[in-house]
Design an enzyme around this catalytic site. Structure first.
Site, PDB file in Angstrom:
ATOM      1  N   SER A  40      79.380  60.052  27.280  1.00  0.00           N
ATOM      2  CA  SER A  40      80.207  61.021  28.015  1.00  0.00           C
ATOM      3  C   SER A  40      81.358  60.227  28.603  1.00  0.00           C
ATOM      4  O   SER A  40      81.291  58.994  28.700  1.00  0.00           O
ATOM      5  CB  SER A  40      79.367  61.624  29.149  1.00  0.00           C
ATOM      6  N   TYR A  92      73.505  61.117  36.011  1.00  0.00           N
ATOM      7  CA  TYR A  92      74.139  61.357  34.712  1.00  0.00           C
ATOM      8  C   TYR A  92      75.010  60.161  34.315  1.00  0.00           C
ATOM      9  O   TYR A  92      74.928  59.640  33.189  1.00  0.00           O
ATOM     10  CB  TYR A  92      74.971  62.641  34.809  1.00  0.00           C
TER      11      TYR A  92
HETATM   12  N1  NAD Z   1      79.598  69.663  26.996  1.00  0.00           N
HETATM   13  C1  NAD Z   1      80.247  68.634  27.503  1.00  0.00           C
HETATM   14  O1  NAD Z   1      81.336  68.762  28.055  1.00  0.00           O
HETATM   15  C2  NAD Z   1      79.677  67.264  27.398  1.00  0.00           C
HETATM   16  C3  NAD Z   1      80.478  66.201  27.845  1.00  0.00           C
HETATM   17  C4  NAD Z   1      79.991  64.908  27.746  1.00  0.00           C
HETATM   18  C5  NAD Z   1      78.745  64.696  27.204  1.00  0.00           C
HETATM   19  N2  NAD Z   1      77.975  65.756  26.825  1.00  0.00           N
HETATM   20  C6  NAD Z   1      76.670  65.464  26.270  1.00  0.00           C
HETATM   21  O2  NAD Z   1      76.509  66.133  25.050  1.00  0.00           O
HETATM   22  C7  NAD Z   1      75.128  66.415  24.828  1.00  0.00           C
HETATM   23  C8  NAD Z   1      74.961  67.889  24.519  1.00  0.00           C
HETATM   24  O3  NAD Z   1      75.469  68.621  25.622  1.00  0.00           O
HETATM   25  P1  NAD Z   1      75.808  70.174  25.545  1.00  0.00           P
HETATM   26  O4  NAD Z   1      76.982  70.370  26.418  1.00  0.00           O
HETATM   27  O5  NAD Z   1      75.801  70.643  24.163  1.00  0.00           O
HETATM   28  O6  NAD Z   1      74.531  70.717  26.345  1.00  0.00           O
HETATM   29  P2  NAD Z   1      73.741  72.107  26.209  1.00  0.00           P
HETATM   30  O7  NAD Z   1      72.907  72.208  27.442  1.00  0.00           O
HETATM   31  O8  NAD Z   1      74.700  73.186  25.921  1.00  0.00           O
HETATM   32  O9  NAD Z   1      72.816  71.843  24.939  1.00  0.00           O
HETATM   33  C9  NAD Z   1      71.875  70.788  24.978  1.00  0.00           C
HETATM   34  C10 NAD Z   1      70.744  71.069  24.004  1.00  0.00           C
HETATM   35  O10 NAD Z   1      69.824  69.971  24.121  1.00  0.00           O
HETATM   36  C11 NAD Z   1      68.505  70.488  24.294  1.00  0.00           C
HETATM   37  N3  NAD Z   1      67.725  69.537  25.089  1.00  0.00           N
HETATM   38  C12 NAD Z   1      67.928  69.142  26.359  1.00  0.00           C
HETATM   39  N4  NAD Z   1      66.971  68.282  26.735  1.00  0.00           N
HETATM   40  C13 NAD Z   1      66.148  68.111  25.673  1.00  0.00           C
HETATM   41  C14 NAD Z   1      64.975  67.355  25.458  1.00  0.00           C
HETATM   42  N5  NAD Z   1      64.425  66.624  26.426  1.00  0.00           N
HETATM   43  N6  NAD Z   1      64.397  67.398  24.236  1.00  0.00           N
HETATM   44  C15 NAD Z   1      64.919  68.165  23.244  1.00  0.00           C
HETATM   45  N7  NAD Z   1      66.013  68.937  23.401  1.00  0.00           N
HETATM   46  C16 NAD Z   1      66.625  68.903  24.615  1.00  0.00           C
HETATM   47  C17 NAD Z   1      68.690  71.822  25.020  1.00  0.00           C
HETATM   48  O11 NAD Z   1      67.567  72.690  24.821  1.00  0.00           O
HETATM   49  C18 NAD Z   1      69.966  72.338  24.362  1.00  0.00           C
HETATM   50  O12 NAD Z   1      69.695  73.061  23.179  1.00  0.00           O
HETATM   51  C19 NAD Z   1      74.405  65.951  26.087  1.00  0.00           C
HETATM   52  O13 NAD Z   1      73.885  64.653  25.881  1.00  0.00           O
HETATM   53  C20 NAD Z   1      75.511  65.910  27.116  1.00  0.00           C
HETATM   54  O14 NAD Z   1      75.252  65.023  28.171  1.00  0.00           O
HETATM   55  C21 NAD Z   1      78.419  67.031  26.898  1.00  0.00           C
END
Ligand code: NAD
Length: 263
Positions: free
Chosen positions: A145, A158
């Protein structure tokens, strides 16, 4: 144009957000996929939608919590049993935790964030790397991130775990480059997914849309990212077209992490 014909790729956190968007792009470029998530219901719905859109591709779903080592071992085992090999891992599942200043941060939430974001990513690499070695190489994309390269107010757990993802990525690249395994991390800024929608609800419970607009106004592009923007970078990093990028933490944030001071 990333070509993923014949590749078997594991996507964690595949039921929604960045994982789902990547699954769609990876499969559109020819990959067969193992879709991993702990939200069983959403995972099955995702699979049904993908099967309808891409009837010629193969999908395996494995319900797994990435913070549980045995679950991770199992999703890798199931993948090899179904497809005979693994070519790539999109190590994406993660959670934000609750927003709070460092001193007030709930320790149970802190530990949960470590278990999922740090250990979950570590276990994924631990069990996939031996399969990539057997396969003569492969690609790993870990999800860090902007919080893995900068501080983010009220998100100590985080930020700590995402810096750890960046560190583990560099080590995996150093240790397994000799096996033709290229490992990178992506560092997304704010991308509009369910996780980020929830973050805006925490910032302004009465008016999350205003919180979102204010956030977007600080970005050089004046918008948030789309999950598809991220998915195309992931597809490139997992493809054969990526021949020499390894050990990098690649920001995908509209340039925002280069900014200092007011926009
Ligand atoms: N969306 C953003 O702006 C953003 C920015 C930086 C990093 N990220 C990272 O991207 C990744 C995905 O984020 P997102 O925004 O799509 O989140 P989201 O919450 O929309 O989707 C995350 C998915 O991961 C699954 N999940 C969570 N914990 C889990 C576990 N322990 N085992 C199995 N599945 C699990 C959830 O059920 C969900 O389907 C994460 O690692 C997040 O930190 C997202």
């Amino acid at each position: 144009m990333a070509n993923l014909k014949g590749k078997v790729i594991i996507v964690t956190g595949a039921a929604m957000g960045l994982g789902l968007a990547a699954a769609e792009v990876l499969v559109s470029k020819g990959a067969d996929l193992t879709l991993v998530d702990y939200n069983d219901e959403a995972l099955n719905k995702t699979k049904e939608e993908l099967v309808l859109k891409f009837p010629d591709r193969k999908f395996l779903t494995v319900a797994a919590d990435v913070s549980v080592e045995e679950n991770v071992k199992n999703y890798v085992y199931q993948t090899v049993k179904e497809f005979g090999k693994v070519d790539g891992l999109y190590n994406n599942a993660g959670i934000e935790g609750k927003q709070a200043p460092l001193v007030d941060y709930d320790i149970d939430v802190f530990k949960k964030v470590i278990d999922i974001n740090l250990l979950g990513v570590y276990y994924g690499m631990k069990y996939v790397i031996p399969e990539l070695q057997k396969n003569g190489g492969g690609k790993i994309v870990n999800v860090a991130s902007v919080g893995g390269i900068r501080g983010v107010l009220n998100q100590t757990a985080y930020v700590a775990t995402k810096h750890a993802v960046a560190g583990m990525t560099k080590n995996a690249a150093l240790e397994y480059g000799k096996d033709n395994i290229l490992t990178n991390a992506i560092a997304p800024g704010a991308i509009l997914t369910p996780m980020v929608a929830e973050a805006f609800r925490q910032v302004n419970p009465d008016d999350p849309k205003t919180a979102e607009k204010e956030y977007a106004s600080r970005n050089p592009t004046k918008r948030l990212g789309n999950p598809e923007d991220v998915a195309h970078l992931v597809a490139y990093l997992l493809s054969d077209e990526n021949g020499y990028v390894s050990g990098q933490v690649i920001a995908i944030d509209g340039g925002e992490s280069n900014m200092y001071g007011n926009s």
